[in-house]
Design an enzyme around this catalytic site. Structure first.
Site, mmCIF file in Angstrom:
data_model
loop_
_atom_site.group_PDB
_atom_site.id
_atom_site.type_symbol
_atom_site.label_atom_id
_atom_site.label_comp_id
_atom_site.label_asym_id
_atom_site.label_seq_id
_atom_site.Cartn_x
_atom_site.Cartn_y
_atom_site.Cartn_z
ATOM 1 N N GLN A 179 -21.683 -65.293 -34.434
ATOM 2 C CA GLN A 179 -22.595 -64.264 -33.916
ATOM 3 C C GLN A 179 -22.108 -62.855 -34.210
ATOM 4 O O GLN A 179 -22.756 -61.876 -33.827
ATOM 5 C CB GLN A 179 -22.775 -64.446 -32.406
ATOM 6 C CG GLN A 179 -23.391 -65.767 -32.008
ATOM 7 C CD GLN A 179 -24.845 -65.894 -32.448
ATOM 8 O OE1 GLN A 179 -25.524 -64.914 -32.756
ATOM 9 N NE2 GLN A 179 -25.338 -67.127 -32.489
ATOM 10 N N LYS A 185 -26.910 -67.635 -40.479
ATOM 11 C CA LYS A 185 -27.012 -66.540 -39.517
ATOM 12 C C LYS A 185 -26.728 -65.193 -40.190
ATOM 13 O O LYS A 185 -26.801 -64.142 -39.572
ATOM 14 C CB LYS A 185 -26.048 -66.764 -38.349
ATOM 15 C CG LYS A 185 -26.445 -67.947 -37.463
ATOM 16 C CD LYS A 185 -25.751 -67.883 -36.138
ATOM 17 C CE LYS A 185 -25.597 -69.232 -35.447
ATOM 18 N NZ LYS A 185 -26.813 -69.835 -34.964
#
Lengths: 423, 149
Positions: free
Chosen positions: A220, A243
């Site tokens: 993240q 991501k």
């Protein structure tokens, strides 16, 4: 297209922010033109996966159209082209992370596989009965379960760094947990639920004082900020390509060369050997020792294209833009009556997990979807975080650099609609 | 807004906010727990069976509007029904929310027909059917918790 990038300073200057041009950037992402239930798509599920720019899509198409072949095997032309593209992808990742050597970059299926690799290889070699592995209270299941599995096998135990109500790790408690029994620390750089940016340098520094290696789950963090593995001095850093605006099924494990050298292979097969007989097999050198079987060649090349794309915009610029966007949204959501934010750390990345009085997260998700707003609802693969805050589920909106204030306005408007329906 | 109101009908919202028969039943002779791990919906169904007949039914739980209102409405239609009748209703309800089968006659489902909008929302089918799967487990006298996964 060309984006304005500040090359004169490490810190983002006002000019960079003005020149960031998210509206223009959106044109690079064809999927953002989609209509959902007749409404323009407002994609705010970036912590789950990000959308892919045209440059990545073109690269994948070009690879399969013009270069497709297996790597490290053929003497023929295409195999050499594919091998070169694949290995230059590794160099691109190495430069992106500022690692020292290409051989420190191992391609995996994603963050999950990277952590499993370290747990099964490093963990199996070093853990003994009574030893301890430290994780934090805000980990994704993928940075809990692989450690639980190896701990159970080795009769070692898992220790958890607690956090406060804002979603910040308690560093004093962390320091107390470190001991001679600690064999590895594995923590998230950024929490996928709370958005907390953890003080990863301090976490690494404290562990290193005792000679304990640290794995950082960067899934993240990597899309939102510059990451320099040498400056962090982390021992392992893992992330997923999807991501970071790249394809699914490709990920990266960075590991310090001396650690990776000392670790046994994770999986056996082709490519990870240099000689095989029925009596004895000699393993290949790094990085191939950890890449058994035909790798995700297209994924690697696609990931390299994604990195090239974000580097053109500039990770510093992305971080500055998103930080400003995050503040805008935080204020907007705070003004909604009955909305409670989960995760209010001082240092946060672009994640809003929230609860609405009297409306379950799943119902919020459905109502927002009908307004074209894509968010995540549920436990976010972090059930211990949900338990810590005493909630079964939460709604989560998460940002990428192609989001705009208009997206957040649409989010707020859709939340008001949910409140209206349930009034 | 029309899609929205089709799913979140007033009856559904009313049962979510004021669930009927929402209590633990001390005299229950059957009960079962249901869980939807994906969204955290939880339901416990309590039954007092008189032979083959549902004499009393109640539930407790927490979760989304669809799962909780489905449980509440379920308890309001099953009192006095036999086990076979309850299972037949489950089948019709299931066909309606999944959009499978012949398409149940809304008249046969009575007030349960308010859940017909669920079939347009495949990810919410599990929410609506969780109470019924839990009921089924309770009727069968299964001890294991029911999971939708």
């Amino acid at each position: 297209m060309k984006h304005v990038v500040c090359r004169t300073s490490e810190e983002p200057c006002q000019e960079c922010l003005v020149g960031f041009g998210a509206e223009k950037i959106r044109e690079d992402f064809p999927i953002l033109w989609t209509k959902v239930h007749g409404k323009p798509l407002v994609y705010l599920d970036n912590a789950a996966t990000t959308q892919k720019p045209q440059a990545v899509l073109d690269t994948l198409m070009r690879y399969y159209t013009e270069e497709n072949s297996n790597v490290h095997r053929g003497v023929h032309f295409l195999s050499q082209v594919a091998t070169q593209s694949y290995e230059s992808g590794r160099t691109r990742v190495r430069q992106f992370l500022n690692a020292s050597h290409d051989r420190e970059i191992i391609f995996t299926r994603g963050t999950t596989e990277g952590i499993n690799l370290v747990a099964q290889s490093y963990g199996r070699k070093h853990l003994r009965a009574g030893d301890e592995v430290i994780v934090s209270a805000m980990e994704h299941h993928s940075n809990i379960v692989p450690w639980q599995m190896i701990c159970e096998e080795k009769r070692a135990s898992l220790k958890v760094i607690p956090m406060n109500d804002a979603g910040e790790l308690l560093m004093d408690e962390y320091e107390r947990l470190l001991s001679d029994r600690t064999k590895i620390v594995a923590v998230a750089h950024v929490s996928n639920v709370l958005g907390t940016i953890n003080p990863i340098s301090d976490i690494i520094g404290l562990a290193h004082r005792r000679g304990i290696p640290v794995l950082v789950d960067g899934a993240q963090a990597i899309p939102h900020m510059p990451v320099d593995v040498r400056a962090l001095d982390c021992d392992f850093y893992v992330f997923s390509g999807h991501k970071l605006f790249g394809p699914t099924g490709i990920g990266v494990l960075y590991g310090k060369a001396e650690l990776l050298e000392s670790m046994p292979p994770y999986q056996g097969g082709g490519d990870m050997i240099s000689a095989v007989s029925f009596e004895k097999t000699v393993y290949n050198a790094l990085p191939h020792k950890f890449e058994a079987g035909t790798p995700n060649i297209a994924g690697t090349i696609g990931l390299a294209a994604a990195i090239e794309y974000v580097e053109k915009i500039g990770m510093q610029q992305i971080a500055a833009y998103e930080s400003e966007l995050l503040d805008y949204g935080t204020e907007l959501l705070a003004a909604i009556p009955g909305l409670r934010m989960l995760g209010t750390a001082k240092k946060k990345a672009g994640v809003y997990s929230f609860l609405l009085d009297g409306i379950h997260a799943h119902d919020i998700g459905t109502i927002l979807d009908l307004e074209g707003v894509a968010i995540r609802a549920g436990h976010h693969c972090a059930m211990p975080v949900m338990k810590r805050f005493g909630v079964p589920a939460a709604a989560r909106a998460s940002l990428a650099f192609y989001n705009t204030r208009a997206d957040l306005d649409a989010l707020a408007k859709a939340i008001h609609k949910a409140i209206e329906v349930f009034a | 807004m029309s899609d929205l109101r089709e799913l979140y009908q007033q009856v559904i919202l009313d049962h979510y906010k004021r669930p009927r028969n929402f209590q633990k039943m001390e005299c229950a002779n059957r009960h079962a727990e249901g869980h939807n791990p994906l969204c955290g919906d939880e339901i416990t169904v309590y039954l007092q069976m008189d032979g083959d007949v549902i004499k009393e039914i109640s539930f407790q739980g927490a979760g989304c509007a669809i799962s909780q209102s489905a449980a509440s409405l379920m308890t309001t239609v099953l009192k006095g029904k036999t086990k076979a009748e309850a299972e037949e209703l489950f089948k019709k309800f299931h066909d309606m929310v999944t959009g499978e089968g012949q398409g149940a006659d809304p008249m046969e489902l009575g007030k349960l027909a308010v859940f017909c909008g669920v079939s347009e929302f495949p990810v919410r089918v599990k929410c609506a059917s969780l109470p019924w799967h839990t009921l089924h487990a309770a009727l069968e006298g299964k001890d294991e918790a029911v999971s939708t996964e």
